[in-house]
Design an enzyme around this catalytic site. Structure first.
Site, short mmCIF file in Angstrom:
data_model
loop_
_atom_site.label_atom_id
_atom_site.label_comp_id
_atom_site.label_asym_id
_atom_site.label_seq_id
_atom_site.Cartn_x
_atom_site.Cartn_y
_atom_site.Cartn_z
N LYS A 1 5.43 6.80 1.93
CA LYS A 1 6.78 6.97 1.43
C LYS A 1 7.14 8.74 0.48
O LYS A 1 7.79 9.41 -0.13
CB LYS A 1 7.57 5.59 0.25
CG LYS A 1 7.01 4.39 1.45
CD LYS A 1 8.94 4.83 2.26
CE LYS A 1 7.99 3.50 3.20
NZ LYS A 1 8.65 2.42 2.33
N GLU B 1 11.88 5.20 -9.24
CA GLU B 1 13.15 6.03 -8.40
C GLU B 1 14.27 5.55 -9.58
O GLU B 1 13.72 4.58 -9.77
CB GLU B 1 13.43 5.37 -6.85
CG GLU B 1 12.73 5.61 -5.81
CD GLU B 1 13.42 5.32 -4.66
OE1 GLU B 1 13.98 5.07 -4.27
OE2 GLU B 1 12.85 5.93 -3.45
N HIS C 1 15.09 -9.18 2.67
CA HIS C 1 14.83 -8.12 2.92
C HIS C 1 14.76 -7.95 4.44
O HIS C 1 14.53 -7.49 5.62
CB HIS C 1 13.14 -7.15 2.59
CG HIS C 1 13.45 -7.16 1.19
ND1 HIS C 1 14.30 -6.40 0.50
CD2 HIS C 1 13.34 -7.87 -0.27
CE1 HIS C 1 13.88 -6.02 -1.21
NE2 HIS C 1 13.34 -7.11 -1.26
N ARG D 1 10.36 3.51 15.91
CA ARG D 1 10.71 2.41 16.84
C ARG D 1 12.24 2.59 17.16
O ARG D 1 12.99 2.62 16.75
CB ARG D 1 10.02 1.18 16.40
CG ARG D 1 10.75 0.36 14.58
CD ARG D 1 10.06 -1.06 15.02
NE ARG D 1 11.06 -1.38 13.65
CZ ARG D 1 11.45 -1.23 12.30
NH1 ARG D 1 10.11 -0.37 11.91
NH2 ARG D 1 12.44 -1.66 12.21
C1 MV4 Z 1 16.43 0.51 -3.28
C2 MV4 Z 1 17.44 -0.90 -4.14
C3 MV4 Z 1 17.59 -0.31 -5.08
N1 MV4 Z 1 17.57 1.33 -5.50
N2 MV4 Z 1 16.09 1.79 -4.42
C4 MV4 Z 1 14.57 -3.00 -0.30
C5 MV4 Z 1 13.64 -2.39 0.73
C6 MV4 Z 1 13.21 -1.51 0.73
N3 MV4 Z 1 13.65 -0.52 1.87
C7 MV4 Z 1 14.26 -0.35 0.04
N4 MV4 Z 1 14.96 -1.44 -1.19
C8 MV4 Z 1 16.32 -1.07 -2.14
N5 MV4 Z 1 15.19 -0.04 -2.51
C9 MV4 Z 1 16.78 1.88 -5.75
N6 MV4 Z 1 16.42 3.00 -5.68
C10 MV4 Z 1 17.43 -1.62 -3.28
C11 MV4 Z 1 16.91 -2.01 -2.27
C12 MV4 Z 1 17.44 -3.13 -1.90
C13 MV4 Z 1 17.65 -3.20 0.01
C14 MV4 Z 1 17.68 -2.25 0.65
C15 MV4 Z 1 18.13 -2.20 1.84
C16 MV4 Z 1 18.68 -3.28 2.62
C17 MV4 Z 1 18.19 -4.37 1.50
C18 MV4 Z 1 17.96 -4.96 0.02
C19 MV4 Z 1 18.24 -5.36 -0.42
C20 MV4 Z 1 17.21 -5.40 -1.74
C21 MV4 Z 1 17.18 -4.36 -2.60
#
Ligand code: MV4
Length: 511
Positions: free
Chosen positions: A116, A199, A234, A291
């Site tokens: 990342k 972040e 997730h 993918r």
């Molecule tokens: C975040 C966020 C809020 N703020 N980053 C969750 C999995 C990972 N791929 C990134 N995720 C998140 N990152 C910041 N800076 C909230 C989430 C998040 C989320 C993101 C995408 C789809 C579902 C989610 C469920 C909970 C939290």
């Protein structure tokens, strides 16, 4: 074009790729573990090779056994599907080294997107918006300064992460140190890499991703977005295209940025650029999935393209057969992931034998499935059984077709989450497109969060039973009691008919 392709996967995605092979005149080779001897992908492929025991590490993740099957069968290419080895750079390279084409990006492109922090550095250079925060892994003392600079709440994330592992939200400085240590040790434990970065925390975000496709001649197009905000822990549950919050102007910006991401990564074949969208519809790059994704059918339905055909063509060295300006989005598509799990028991996995299967079809319905009646769902793998996709000229029509099909669907012998989708689809917030990543948790937490007409709630079970008893009393002809069929032209024995109906109703209430 390839004459023979091996599919290094199982379940519905293996069946999906086999279908594309059949249409393209390519011979398909399945691989299977001990518990998949009788699985649908084995039955549908032209040839099948046993590659080991149920444990994925010894079968579907066993690079040596898969390459051996490819060589024995004479396959010229391998399609990895999703999951398993699909994002394994070492596997992509091992295929290349064995003289077999890996249908996907190069191992190097996967590596560029795997970390990342490395991806954030590349995006910064390529002028791609990403969530404000650090470009590199952090040590604790600097994290305090950085957090104060970007402002609370903040999010700590594992550089090697994904799926929420090693992720911590922090509301104030007093919680920062323990959260940092927690994220670091979880990252170390899960990925063998404790690198953590920081972040700005985005409140109530939506998850929107852009499908891209790049050929090996330097051309890349975007194929519209998918909204994936209906998720639990997730794990995506439902996806749709287009997103209810993306308009044409936002789509063009997001698409052009996704193409920039692809070019920065030296990417080829099908890929997805994930964005997080805040409440003001600002979007930020999150990560790239290297993918074909589970939810690719919704993009196929609104673009009219076959992404697996395209993957084969691009992997065979052909140019993309169209230009960006030829891509048109038409209508709306929504996908439900049908899992073998019990929504009334904390989504506990529900493997077992499928004793009865009634399948939905009809206008605007696509079903990609890896199950059949009489098949036993193994407990060794991801419990995704099938995907049900509804499409129509607009979102409303897609919803009503999907809802209709969900009531046609019956899987007997095991528990599935089909009833959950019936609930989601009649929810007011879903119907109006007001979905963020907290939508499903709110629906599940609050029994009264959705409309009262819900056959899964206890109060309504009692009401439904009362109505059923009343109907039963009216419709059931009683010998000599004077209650007769209201259909005077009926020639069949009314008692027999109602027995069939009774059985049918009994089955229908066992969802
Ligand atoms: C975040 C966020 C809020 N703020 N980053 C969750 C999995 C990972 N791929 C990134 N995720 C998140 N990152 C910041 N800076 C909230 C989430 C998040 C989320 C993101 C995408 C789809 C579902 C989610 C469920 C909970 C939290």
């Amino acid at each position: 074009m390839f004459k023979k392709v091996l599919i290094a996967n199982r379940g519905e995605i293996a069946v999906r790729v086999i279908r594309a092979c059949r249409e393209m005149g390519i011979r398909s080779v399945a691989v299977y573990s001990d518990v998949d001897r009788a699985s649908l992908h084995v039955r549908k492929a032209d040839e099948a090779y046993h590659i080991g025991p149920a444990t994925a590490r010894e079968s579907y993740l066993n690079i040596a056994r898969i390459l051996e099957a490819a060589k024995r069968s004479g396959a010229e290419a391998i399609h990895p599907g999703y999951g398993f080895l699909s994002e394994n750079a070492g596997f992509a390279r091992a295929c290349t080294d064995a003289g077999i084409k890996f249908i996907g990006p190069t191992g190097d492109a996967m590596d560029r997107m795997g970390s990342k922090t490395r991806a954030r550095q590349a995006m910064s250079k390529a002028n791609v918006p990403f969530v404000p925060g650090s470009l590199r892994g952090m040590e604790y003392p600097d994290t305090e300064k950085k957090a104060a600079e970007i402002g609370y709440p903040v999010m700590l994330k594992a550089a090697a992460g994904g799926g929420g592992k090693g992720m911590r939200m922090v509301r104030s400085q007093q919680d920062l140190k323990s959260a940092f240590e927690g994220a670091r040790s979880e990252a170390e434990r899960s990925f063998g890499d404790g690198e953590v970065y920081i972040e700005k925390y985005i409140e109530n975000p939506r998850h929107v991703e852009m499908q891209i496709f790049a050929d090996e001649h330097g051309d890349c197009v975007y194929l519209g977005e998918r909204e994936c905000s209906v998720q639990r822990r997730h794990q995506k549950v439902m996806e749709e295209s287009p997103s209810p919050i993306v308009d044409e102007e936002m789509r063009r910006r997001m698409g052009e940025i996704a193409v920039r991401v692809s070019k920065a990564a030296g990417y080829t074949n099908a890929g997805t650029v994930e964005f997080i969208v805040d409440q003001d519809r600002n979007f930020y790059f999150l990560e790239m999935n290297t993918r074909l994704q589970v939810e690719h059918p919704v993009t196929e339905l609104v673009t009219g393209l076959d992404l697996v055909h395209l993957q084969m063509q691009v992997a065979a060295g052909e140019r993309l057969p169209f230009k960006q300006e030829d891509v048109r989005l038409r209508g709306h598509a929504i996908e439900c992931r049908i899992y073998a799990e019990d929504p009334d028991n904390n989504f506990f996995p529900s493997p077992g034998k499928i004793t009865l299967l009634l399948l939905p079809s009809g206008p605007g319905i696509r079903r990609d499935s890896g199950m059949y009646e009489g098949w036993t769902v193994p407990l060794d793998y991801d419990p995704l059984l099938a995907k049900l996709i509804g499409y129509g000229s607009d979102r409303e029509q897609a919803i009503s077709r999907l809802q209709r099909a969900l009531y046609e669907y019956f899987v007997g012998g095991i528990k599935t989450n089909i009833s959950l989708f019936r609930r989601i689809l009649r929810h007011q917030d879903f119907r109006t497109g007001r979905i963020d990543t907290g939508f499903l948790d709110r629906l599940l937490a609050d029994k009264n969060y959705d409309l009262p007409l819900d056959e899964t709630s206890e109060a309504n079970k009692a009401r439904v039973a009362a109505i059923a008893a009343g109907l039963f009393n009216i419709l059931q002809p009683v010998n000599g009691s004077g209650v007769v069929s209201t259909n005077s032209t009926a020639k069949t024995n009314a008692t027999d008919v109602s027995k069939w109906k009774q059985v049918g109703r009994l089955e229908a209430t066992r969802s």
